[in-house]
Motif scaffolding. Structure first.
Motif, mmCIF file in Angstrom:
data_model
loop_
_atom_site.group_PDB
_atom_site.id
_atom_site.type_symbol
_atom_site.label_atom_id
_atom_site.label_comp_id
_atom_site.label_asym_id
_atom_site.label_seq_id
_atom_site.Cartn_x
_atom_site.Cartn_y
_atom_site.Cartn_z
ATOM 1 N N LEU A 170 4.772 3.591 14.733
ATOM 2 C CA LEU A 170 5.773 4.587 14.338
ATOM 3 C C LEU A 170 5.218 6.009 14.474
ATOM 4 O O LEU A 170 5.936 6.932 14.885
ATOM 5 N N LEU A 171 3.945 6.165 14.141
ATOM 6 C CA LEU A 171 3.315 7.483 14.330
ATOM 7 C C LEU A 171 3.287 7.863 15.813
ATOM 8 O O LEU A 171 3.369 9.052 16.155
ATOM 9 N N GLY A 172 3.201 6.854 16.673
ATOM 10 C CA GLY A 172 3.283 7.117 18.103
ATOM 11 C C GLY A 172 4.633 7.691 18.498
ATOM 12 O O GLY A 172 4.726 8.615 19.315
ATOM 13 N N PHE A 173 5.704 7.126 17.927
ATOM 14 C CA PHE A 173 7.034 7.701 18.159
ATOM 15 C C PHE A 173 7.091 9.144 17.651
ATOM 16 O O PHE A 173 7.602 10.039 18.324
ATOM 17 N N HIS A 174 6.569 9.353 16.459
ATOM 18 C CA HIS A 174 6.670 10.662 15.804
ATOM 19 C C HIS A 174 5.834 11.721 16.517
ATOM 20 O O HIS A 174 6.134 12.919 16.428
ATOM 21 N N LYS A 175 4.807 11.276 17.223
ATOM 22 C CA LYS A 175 3.936 12.223 17.913
ATOM 23 C C LYS A 175 4.657 12.946 19.054
ATOM 24 O O LYS A 175 4.313 14.078 19.414
ATOM 25 N N LEU A 176 5.687 12.315 19.597
ATOM 26 C CA LEU A 176 6.419 12.925 20.703
ATOM 27 C C LEU A 176 7.206 14.134 20.184
ATOM 28 O O LEU A 176 8.057 13.998 19.297
ATOM 29 N N ALA A 177 6.938 15.295 20.729
ATOM 30 C CA ALA A 177 7.462 16.552 20.189
ATOM 31 C C ALA A 177 8.988 16.591 20.162
ATOM 32 O O ALA A 177 9.595 17.007 19.159
ATOM 33 N N GLY A 178 9.636 16.163 21.251
ATOM 34 C CA GLY A 178 11.092 16.232 21.301
ATOM 35 C C GLY A 178 11.747 15.353 20.252
ATOM 36 O O GLY A 178 12.709 15.767 19.588
ATOM 37 N N LEU A 179 11.248 14.132 20.098
ATOM 38 C CA LEU A 179 11.796 13.230 19.082
ATOM 39 C C LEU A 179 11.565 13.804 17.693
ATOM 40 O O LEU A 179 12.462 13.797 16.839
ATOM 41 N N ARG A 180 10.350 14.291 17.462
ATOM 42 C CA ARG A 180 10.002 14.846 16.146
ATOM 43 C C ARG A 180 10.869 16.063 15.811
ATOM 44 O O ARG A 180 11.269 16.257 14.662
ATOM 45 N N HIS A 181 11.202 16.847 16.816
ATOM 46 C CA HIS A 181 12.003 18.041 16.582
ATOM 47 C C HIS A 181 13.453 17.678 16.259
ATOM 48 O O HIS A 181 14.062 18.265 15.354
ATOM 49 N N GLU A 182 14.021 16.723 17.004
ATOM 50 C CA GLU A 182 15.424 16.349 16.752
ATOM 51 C C GLU A 182 15.561 15.493 15.495
ATOM 52 O O GLU A 182 16.545 15.621 14.762
ATOM 53 N N MET A 183 14.577 14.622 15.238
ATOM 54 C CA MET A 183 14.646 13.689 14.110
ATOM 55 C C MET A 183 13.393 13.818 13.242
ATOM 56 O O MET A 183 12.558 12.906 13.204
ATOM 57 N N PRO A 184 13.233 14.917 12.530
ATOM 58 C CA PRO A 184 11.979 15.127 11.797
ATOM 59 C C PRO A 184 11.749 14.137 10.655
ATOM 60 O O PRO A 184 10.612 13.902 10.266
ATOM 61 N N TYR A 185 12.817 13.550 10.121
ATOM 62 C CA TYR A 185 12.682 12.671 8.949
ATOM 63 C C TYR A 185 12.801 11.189 9.299
ATOM 64 O O TYR A 185 12.612 10.340 8.422
ATOM 65 N N LEU A 186 13.130 10.878 10.534
ATOM 66 C CA LEU A 186 13.390 9.487 10.900
ATOM 67 C C LEU A 186 12.146 8.622 10.739
ATOM 68 O O LEU A 186 12.151 7.628 9.998
ATOM 69 N N VAL A 187 11.069 8.963 11.416
ATOM 70 C CA VAL A 187 9.841 8.162 11.344
ATOM 71 C C VAL A 187 9.205 8.215 9.959
ATOM 72 O O VAL A 187 8.789 7.162 9.435
ATOM 73 N N PRO A 188 9.085 9.384 9.295
ATOM 74 C CA PRO A 188 8.523 9.391 7.937
ATOM 75 C C PRO A 188 9.271 8.469 6.982
ATOM 76 O O PRO A 188 8.651 7.810 6.139
ATOM 77 N N THR A 189 10.607 8.390 7.116
ATOM 78 C CA THR A 189 11.376 7.487 6.246
ATOM 79 C C THR A 189 11.030 6.033 6.539
ATOM 80 O O THR A 189 10.876 5.214 5.619
ATOM 81 N N HIS A 190 10.897 5.698 7.816
ATOM 82 C CA HIS A 190 10.458 4.341 8.188
ATOM 83 C C HIS A 190 9.122 4.011 7.520
ATOM 84 O O HIS A 190 8.948 2.933 6.924
ATOM 85 N N ILE A 191 8.170 4.910 7.635
ATOM 86 C CA ILE A 191 6.817 4.650 7.116
ATOM 87 C C ILE A 191 6.827 4.535 5.601
ATOM 88 O O ILE A 191 6.175 3.652 5.019
ATOM 89 N N ILE A 192 7.575 5.409 4.921
ATOM 90 C CA ILE A 192 7.669 5.347 3.451
ATOM 91 C C ILE A 192 8.215 3.990 3.013
ATOM 92 O O ILE A 192 7.696 3.358 2.076
ATOM 93 N N LEU A 193 9.263 3.518 3.672
ATOM 94 C CA LEU A 193 9.860 2.236 3.292
ATOM 95 C C LEU A 193 8.933 1.068 3.615
ATOM 96 O O LEU A 193 8.852 0.105 2.847
ATOM 97 N N TYR A 194 8.210 1.147 4.726
ATOM 98 C CA TYR A 194 7.220 0.119 5.042
ATOM 99 C C TYR A 194 6.134 0.065 3.963
ATOM 100 O O TYR A 194 5.736 -1.009 3.495
ATOM 101 N N LEU A 195 5.633 1.236 3.567
ATOM 102 C CA LEU A 195 4.588 1.283 2.551
ATOM 103 C C LEU A 195 5.101 0.829 1.189
ATOM 104 O O LEU A 195 4.366 0.215 0.409
ATOM 105 N N LEU A 196 6.363 1.126 0.914
ATOM 106 C CA LEU A 196 6.967 0.634 -0.330
ATOM 107 C C LEU A 196 6.986 -0.884 -0.349
ATOM 108 O O LEU A 196 6.634 -1.518 -1.355
ATOM 109 N N HIS A 197 7.367 -1.479 0.778
ATOM 110 C CA HIS A 197 7.369 -2.943 0.847
ATOM 111 C C HIS A 197 5.951 -3.504 0.785
ATOM 112 O O HIS A 197 5.721 -4.546 0.154
ATOM 113 N N MET A 198 4.984 -2.835 1.406
ATOM 114 C CA MET A 198 3.603 -3.300 1.327
ATOM 115 C C MET A 198 3.113 -3.273 -0.125
ATOM 116 O O MET A 198 2.427 -4.194 -0.579
ATOM 117 N N THR A 199 3.493 -2.229 -0.854
ATOM 118 C CA THR A 199 3.140 -2.158 -2.280
ATOM 119 C C THR A 199 3.758 -3.325 -3.036
ATOM 120 O O THR A 199 3.120 -3.939 -3.900
#
Length: 584
Positions: free
Chosen positions: A540-569
């Motif tokens: 997911l960080l690989g997706f977020h690293k792409l500048a264009g994706l990160r600029h258009e969707m700044p919260y998309l990948v961070p939300t994915h990661i937060i929910l993944y970490l919540l489930h891991m917890t």
């Protein structure tokens, strides 16, 4: 004085807690209390704000401080956090004024009452309001209401995410009471005297029966064993169960099937078309009238199989559950006689809705029955084509339901339409994170799960989520070496973890009791903790690293990661392991 002091002790509070829990068991009820109780308290604090913000702060701190020596630690922590949030919100909504504060408090009371009406649970207040010391109990109830609600969260049936959980709603019981055994024998003897066909299935509809067979059928229909299945599974407080006499029948299995609609029973199929009808279900119960060793009834989305014999009864959703019959190695020496009895189950507060489903399912069954009877012995070309249509439609419907889920497709279609008409990001938001809700809700519940349905839904929505990320990645693609490396490394780890576990264990197969637990030592489990989630987060960080994706969707990948970490917890602490769940 001693009595008054005893009311403010851990022991007295725990006694109150136990009483309160009995009236707050359903997740819908508690969810509304989680909203309405803070709303009422916030209204009170807004009133205090009209005098002084310092007074609001002092009262909030004093209230929390008074609870410290009384509440269990976990309940006290939750209450403290909730109180802080409520106080902060009261400061942000001071402009509501006294009128707005009073409306908030009134709304809190009204919607709490509504929560009990909707779920069919009595209010705790109703149990003491007629007692001589009701005023003292009301004050105590009100004072402790917030911590009582915080505690009820741990003791409710299922969870707030229950709507996303694929529950096992296939029900089983045994008709073995003396009167039930007698009634089944009455029906068995009557059927054999009628001389049923050995070439195809034979049916006698309930409304055509007369005399003792009809009375025996009626007693079985109303017996506590069958009705009790629904009370235990759905809960007698909130749900009503109506008998659907117009669909009930005596059914005699045919030993032959081929180019006729009898073959439907040997195909995986769903009986009815109303699976999209929310909140209510029509159930078909199959009751074995006599001994059966040959025919096995299977439910592949659980998965589970039953060889129903001599009083065994299984109930399943007529409009949703995929099922089929097949042959065991051992053969029957005579006819297999069964009863098909139907019930509509719906929330008591939605009786007209339940009646509508009952009517629609009955109408469909009547029409399907006519088509079925016309194609049992297809002599003409038209009849043969009709039989092929029945078999073909059945096959296609089952494939769609098994692989994707008809309700999922309708939900996706609705989101696409909403995205086109309202806002283009509706589809993105409503599908990208839904598989995490499925994970969290299912892992929290972890009992009586339809494993096949859960796995289908999780894979379906995860595929959409990853495809959405891939779409935006391709849309904004430019050579970014670090992004590509993160994607390659992350998903290599995740895919290797899936390969090591197998697809079933990947989707909680061991935790849900579908697979035998075993220690996995293959890569990447031999060197990376929680490699599937860790790998996915790196990808997911690989997706977020792409500048264009990160600029258009700044919260998309961070939300994915937060929910993944919540489930891991959730997986690491496994805080719900010893929960006891049983509907009342």
């Amino acid at each position: 004085m001693a009595k008054s002091e005893s009311q403010f002790s851990l022991e007295a509070y725990e006694t109150l807690e136990a009483k309160f829990r009995k009236f707050h068991t359903y997740s819908v009820n508690i969810a509304l209390h989680v909203i309405t109780t803070p709303l009422g308290i916030m209204g009170f604090l807004i009133l205090l704000n009209q005098i002084s913000a310092y007074l609001t702060t002092a009262v909030s701190i004093a209230y929390v401080g008074s609870l410290y020596p009384i509440l269990p630690k976990k309940t006290f922590f939750r209450t403290t956090v909730a109180s802080a949030v409520i106080m902060a919100l009261s400061f942000l909504t001071t402009q509501w004024g006294a009128l707005g504060a009073c409306i908030a408090m009134a709304a809190s009371f009204v919607f709490q009452e509504l929560a009990h009406i909707v779920t069919g649970e009595l209010t705790y207040q109703s149990q003491y309001i007629a007692e001589s010391n009701w005023m003292g109990q009301l004050v105590e109830h009100t004072y402790y209401l917030l911590p009582l609600v915080m505690d009820a969260i741990d003791h409710m049936h299922y969870s707030f995410l229950d709507f996303a959980v694929a529950h096992n709603r296939v029900l089983y019981t045994k008709l073995n009471q003396p009167q039930q055994v007698k009634d089944l024998k009455t029906i068995n003897d009557w059927v054999l005297n009628q001389g049923p066909s050995s070439e195809h299935t034979t049916h006698w509809w309930y409304d055509k029966l007369e005399g003792e067979p009809k009375k025996a059928f009626e007693r079985i229909t109303k017996c506590e064993n069958l009705l009790g299945m629904f009370k235990e599974s759905f809960g007698s407080k909130a749900y009503a169960v109506d008998i659907v006499d117009a669909m009930n029948e005596i059914y005699v299995a045919s030993p032959k099937y081929g180019l006729n609609s009898d073959g439907v029973f040997y195909m995986a199929h769903v009986d009815g078309p109303w699976g999209l009808f929310p909140f209510a279900s029509t159930y078909r119960c199959i009751i074995a009238v006599n001994v059966n060793k040959q025919i096995r009834t299977s439910f592949p989305m659980l998965p589970a199989s039953y060889t129903l014999s001599d009083g065994d009864a299984v109930g399943f959703d007529f409009n949703r559950e995929v099922h089929l019959i097949s042959d065991n190695k051992e053969k029957n020496t005579g006819f297999r006689i069964s009863l098909k009895i139907h019930y509509t189950v719906y929330p008591k507060i939605l009786k007209p809705w339940g009646e509508l489903l009952k009517y629609l399912t009955t109408r469909y069954n009547t029409n399907a029955r006519a088509l079925f009877l016309a194609t049992i012995e297809p002599g003409s070309l038209t009849a043969k084509l009709s039989a092929l249509m029945v078999l073909g439609t059945t096959y296609l419907t089952e494939r769609v339901e098994t692989l994707m889920g008809i309700s999922n497709l309708v939900y996706i279609s609705f989101l696409i339409l909403a995205s086109l008409l309202i806002h283009p990001y509706i589809f993105l938001v409503a599908t990208s994170f839904y598989h995490y809700i499925i994970y969290l809700g299912t892992f929290y519940n972890r009992r009586d799960i339809a494993f096949g349905t859960f796995k289908r839904d999780a894979v379906f929505y995860k595929t959409i989520a990853v495809s959405t990320l891939a779409y935006y990645y391709i849309k904004h693609f430019e050579v970014d070496v670090i992004s590509i490396i993160l994607l390659a490394v992350g998903y290599t780890i995740a895919i290797s973890a899936t390969k090591a576990l197998g697809i079933d264990k990947t989707y909680f197969g061991s935790e849900l009791g579908h697979c035998k637990p075993e220690y996995i030592s293959a890569f990447p489990y031999n060197c990376i903790p929680h490699p599937m989630i860790v790998g996915a987060c790196i990808g997911l960080l690989g997706f977020h690293k792409l500048a264009g994706l990160r600029h258009e969707m700044p919260y998309l990948v961070p939300t994915h990661i937060i929910l993944y970490l919540l489930h891991m917890t959730q997986e690491i602490f496994d805080f719900h392991r010893n929960r006891k769940l049983k509907a009342n």
